[in-house]
Write a protein that holds these residues in place. Structure first.
Motif, PDB file in Angstrom:
ATOM      1  N   UNK A  17       0.830  -1.205   0.000  1.00  0.00           N
ATOM      2  CA  UNK A  17       0.000   0.000   0.000  1.00  0.00           C
ATOM      3  C   UNK A  17       0.861   1.250   0.000  1.00  0.00           C
ATOM      4  N   UNK A  18       1.890   1.266   0.831  1.00  0.00           N
ATOM      5  CA  UNK A  18       2.782   2.418   0.899  1.00  0.00           C
ATOM      6  C   UNK A  18       3.520   2.626  -0.410  1.00  0.00           C
ATOM      7  N   UNK A  19       3.897   1.535  -1.088  1.00  0.00           N
ATOM      8  CA  UNK A  19       4.578   1.650  -2.377  1.00  0.00           C
ATOM      9  C   UNK A  19       3.665   2.287  -3.423  1.00  0.00           C
ATOM     10  N   UNK A  20       2.386   1.920  -3.413  1.00  0.00           N
ATOM     11  CA  UNK A  20       1.441   2.549  -4.332  1.00  0.00           C
ATOM     12  C   UNK A  20       1.308   4.041  -4.043  1.00  0.00           C
ATOM     13  N   UNK A  21       1.355   4.409  -2.778  1.00  0.00           N
ATOM     14  CA  UNK A  21       1.273   5.827  -2.426  1.00  0.00           C
ATOM     15  C   UNK A  21       2.530   6.582  -2.860  1.00  0.00           C
ATOM     16  N   UNK A  22       3.671   5.900  -2.891  1.00  0.00           N
ATOM     17  CA  UNK A  22       4.897   6.527  -3.399  1.00  0.00           C
ATOM     18  C   UNK A  22       4.736   6.889  -4.869  1.00  0.00           C
ATOM     19  N   UNK A  23       4.078   6.015  -5.609  1.00  0.00           N
ATOM     20  CA  UNK A  23       3.889   6.231  -7.041  1.00  0.00           C
ATOM     21  C   UNK A  23       2.765   7.228  -7.315  1.00  0.00           C
ATOM     22  N   UNK A  24       1.867   7.428  -6.356  1.00  0.00           N
ATOM     23  CA  UNK A  24       0.661   8.232  -6.571  1.00  0.00           C
ATOM     24  C   UNK A  24       0.930   9.603  -7.190  1.00  0.00           C
ATOM     25  N   UNK A  25       1.946  10.363  -6.749  1.00  0.00           N
ATOM     26  CA  UNK A  25       2.163  11.686  -7.359  1.00  0.00           C
ATOM     27  C   UNK A  25       2.586  11.638  -8.823  1.00  0.00           C
ATOM     28  N   UNK A  26       2.971  10.473  -9.303  1.00  0.00           N
ATOM     29  CA  UNK A  26       3.463  10.340 -10.671  1.00  0.00           C
ATOM     30  C   UNK A  26       2.387   9.903 -11.655  1.00  0.00           C
ATOM     31  N   UNK A  27       1.208   9.554 -11.144  1.00  0.00           N
ATOM     32  CA  UNK A  27       0.135   9.054 -11.999  1.00  0.00           C
ATOM     33  C   UNK A  27      -1.119   9.900 -11.768  1.00  0.00           C
ATOM     34  N   UNK A  28      -2.113   9.709 -12.609  1.00  0.00           N
ATOM     35  CA  UNK A  28      -3.352  10.462 -12.476  1.00  0.00           C
ATOM     36  C   UNK A  28      -4.239   9.923 -11.372  1.00  0.00           C
ATOM     37  N   UNK A  29      -5.188  10.767 -10.932  1.00  0.00           N
ATOM     38  CA  UNK A  29      -6.110  10.364  -9.872  1.00  0.00           C
ATOM     39  C   UNK A  29      -6.954   9.165 -10.287  1.00  0.00           C
ATOM     40  N   UNK A  30      -7.372   9.140 -11.548  1.00  0.00           N
ATOM     41  CA  UNK A  30      -8.182   8.008 -12.020  1.00  0.00           C
ATOM     42  C   UNK A  30      -7.381   6.713 -11.964  1.00  0.00           C
ATOM     43  N   UNK A  31      -6.125   6.788 -12.372  1.00  0.00           N
ATOM     44  CA  UNK A  31      -5.273   5.595 -12.311  1.00  0.00           C
ATOM     45  C   UNK A  31      -5.115   5.137 -10.867  1.00  0.00           C
ATOM     46  N   UNK A  32      -4.873   6.075  -9.970  1.00  0.00           N
ATOM     47  CA  UNK A  32      -4.667   5.711  -8.570  1.00  0.00           C
ATOM     48  C   UNK A  32      -5.908   5.036  -7.998  1.00  0.00           C
ATOM     49  N   UNK A  33      -7.086   5.589  -8.266  1.00  0.00           N
ATOM     50  CA  UNK A  33      -8.316   4.970  -7.758  1.00  0.00           C
ATOM     51  C   UNK A  33      -8.482   3.560  -8.307  1.00  0.00           C
ATOM     52  N   UNK A  34      -8.172   3.397  -9.584  1.00  0.00           N
ATOM     53  CA  UNK A  34      -8.295   2.064 -10.196  1.00  0.00           C
ATOM     54  C   UNK A  34      -7.304   1.082  -9.573  1.00  0.00           C
ATOM     55  N   UNK A  35      -6.089   1.536  -9.333  1.00  0.00           N
ATOM     56  CA  UNK A  35      -5.072   0.655  -8.767  1.00  0.00           C
ATOM     57  C   UNK A  35      -5.384   0.288  -7.320  1.00  0.00           C
ATOM     58  N   UNK A  36      -5.888   1.258  -6.564  1.00  0.00           N
ATOM     59  CA  UNK A  36      -6.256   0.952  -5.177  1.00  0.00           C
ATOM     60  C   UNK A  36      -7.420  -0.032  -5.141  1.00  0.00           C
ATOM     61  N   UNK A  37      -8.348   0.089  -6.095  1.00  0.00           N
ATOM     62  CA  UNK A  37      -9.429  -0.892  -6.191  1.00  0.00           C
ATOM     63  C   UNK A  37      -8.906  -2.261  -6.555  1.00  0.00           C
ATOM     64  N   UNK A  38      -7.956  -2.293  -7.471  1.00  0.00           N
ATOM     65  CA  UNK A  38      -7.328  -3.560  -7.863  1.00  0.00           C
ATOM     66  C   UNK A  38      -6.605  -4.187  -6.680  1.00  0.00           C
ATOM     67  N   UNK A  39      -5.922  -3.370  -5.920  1.00  0.00           N
ATOM     68  CA  UNK A  39      -5.186  -3.838  -4.754  1.00  0.00           C
ATOM     69  C   UNK A  39      -6.156  -4.375  -3.697  1.00  0.00           C
ATOM     70  N   UNK A  40      -7.280  -3.720  -3.536  1.00  0.00           N
ATOM     71  CA  UNK A  40      -8.277  -4.208  -2.586  1.00  0.00           C
ATOM     72  C   UNK A  40      -8.780  -5.589  -2.994  1.00  0.00           C
ATOM     73  N   UNK A  41      -8.969  -5.792  -4.292  1.00  0.00           N
ATOM     74  CA  UNK A  41      -9.424  -7.110  -4.754  1.00  0.00           C
ATOM     75  C   UNK A  41      -8.357  -8.170  -4.522  1.00  0.00           C
ATOM     76  N   UNK A  42      -7.093  -7.814  -4.731  1.00  0.00           N
ATOM     77  CA  UNK A  42      -6.013  -8.758  -4.465  1.00  0.00           C
ATOM     78  C   UNK A  42      -6.025  -9.203  -3.007  1.00  0.00           C
ATOM     79  N   UNK A  43      -6.345  -8.274  -2.122  1.00  0.00           N
ATOM     80  CA  UNK A  43      -6.380  -8.584  -0.685  1.00  0.00           C
ATOM     81  C   UNK A  43      -7.690  -9.248  -0.265  1.00  0.00           C
ATOM     82  N   UNK A  44      -8.630  -9.380  -1.217  1.00  0.00           N
ATOM     83  CA  UNK A  44      -9.899 -10.010  -0.896  1.00  0.00           C
ATOM     84  C   UNK A  44     -10.856  -9.111  -0.183  1.00  0.00           C
ATOM     85  N   UNK A  45     -10.689  -7.800  -0.355  1.00  0.00           N
ATOM     86  CA  UNK A  45     -11.570  -6.846   0.349  1.00  0.00           C
ATOM     87  C   UNK A  45     -12.752  -6.463  -0.535  1.00  0.00           C
TER      88      UNK A  45
END
Length: 238
Positions: free
Chosen positions: A210-238
């Motif tokens: 999660x922290x690594x994704x936040x490191x990348x967050x300033x380098x990508x768009x908000x839409x990408x970040x929301x999509x990736x965090x959703x993808x990450x939630x699915x990986x964790x089974x949330x």
């Protein structure tokens, strides 16, 4: 970490890689497992560098290499530059290596210091590394990739996971965090999904990913970040 003239003391390099650069057993077996329970500043800087190497402009790449010089273990930096060619192509890797030599003042390692020696067949190391990254999905992956083309399956194992990601001079958990960063900035969602799993399988705690994704967050768009965090939630089974 104290650096002198851009060099990391050998004891630190050995501790981080599980052996010396010339340890033959490490070149054939691959990585000693490393568990990462918190994203330290050095690893965070490496993750950001991986993203910029894969998707930044030439000016941004030079700026980021300057920022990590003397801050991040230079062996780690060189390993991430090398693996960039898997995700962003040889031109980016070559340009980054050229800039790094100039910025760091470091010479290329001698062959005996490269951590490989005379490894001629990377299949075994590649299979072991890929199996670690994909876990329970490994067998299905091999079937699916062979269905695309048998050459891609061979190259994935020998070139990707054997020759490059299996190199012992950077632990697999940090490599996978850097792959996550590279896939995120390149908007490669399918591969990002796989390597989010891979980072967990390689030893990174969920909070670290999660922290690594936040490191990348300033380098990508908000839409990408929301999509990736959703993808990450699915990986964790949330």
């Amino acid at each position: 970490m104290t650096l002198r003239n851009g060099e990391a003391p050998m004891s630190q390099v050995e501790a981080r890689t599980g052996g010396t650069a010339g340890d033959d057993s490490m070149t054939t077996r691959g990585h000693v497992p490393v568990r990462i329970d918190a994203l330290d500043a050095e690893t965070a800087a490496l993750v950001r560098l991986a993203a910029v190497l894969a998707g930044g402009s030439e000016v941004e790449v030079r700026t980021e290499l300057s920022a990590v010089n003397g801050v991040v273990n230079p062996v780690w930096v060189e390993e991430v530059i090398l693996q960039t060619y898997l995700f962003a192509g040889f031109p980016r890797a070559l340009n980054a290596a050229r800039d790094w030599r100039r910025i760091s003042g470091r010479s290329a390692p001698a062959p005996a210091e490269d951590g490989e020696r005379a490894v001629l067949d990377f299949s075994e190391r590649g299979e072991a590394t890929c199996a670690t990254v994909y876990g329970e999905f490994y067998d299905r992956l091999r079937v699916n990739i062979r269905g695309l083309h048998p050459a891609l399956d061979r190259w994935m194992i020998t070139e990707g996971y054997g020759k490059v990601l299996g190199r012992p001079l950077l632990d697999l958990a940090r490599r996978e965090l850097c792959v996550v960063a590279a896939c995120a900035i390149a908007r490669q969602d399918r591969q990002l999904h796989s390597h989010l799993h891979g980072a967990l399988n390689a030893g990174a705690a969920a909070g670290v990913v999660t922290a690594a994704l936040q490191v990348v967050a300033p380098l990508i768009g908000d839409d990408d970040l929301r999509r990736y965090l959703g993808l990450w939630a699915r990986v964790q089974g949330k």
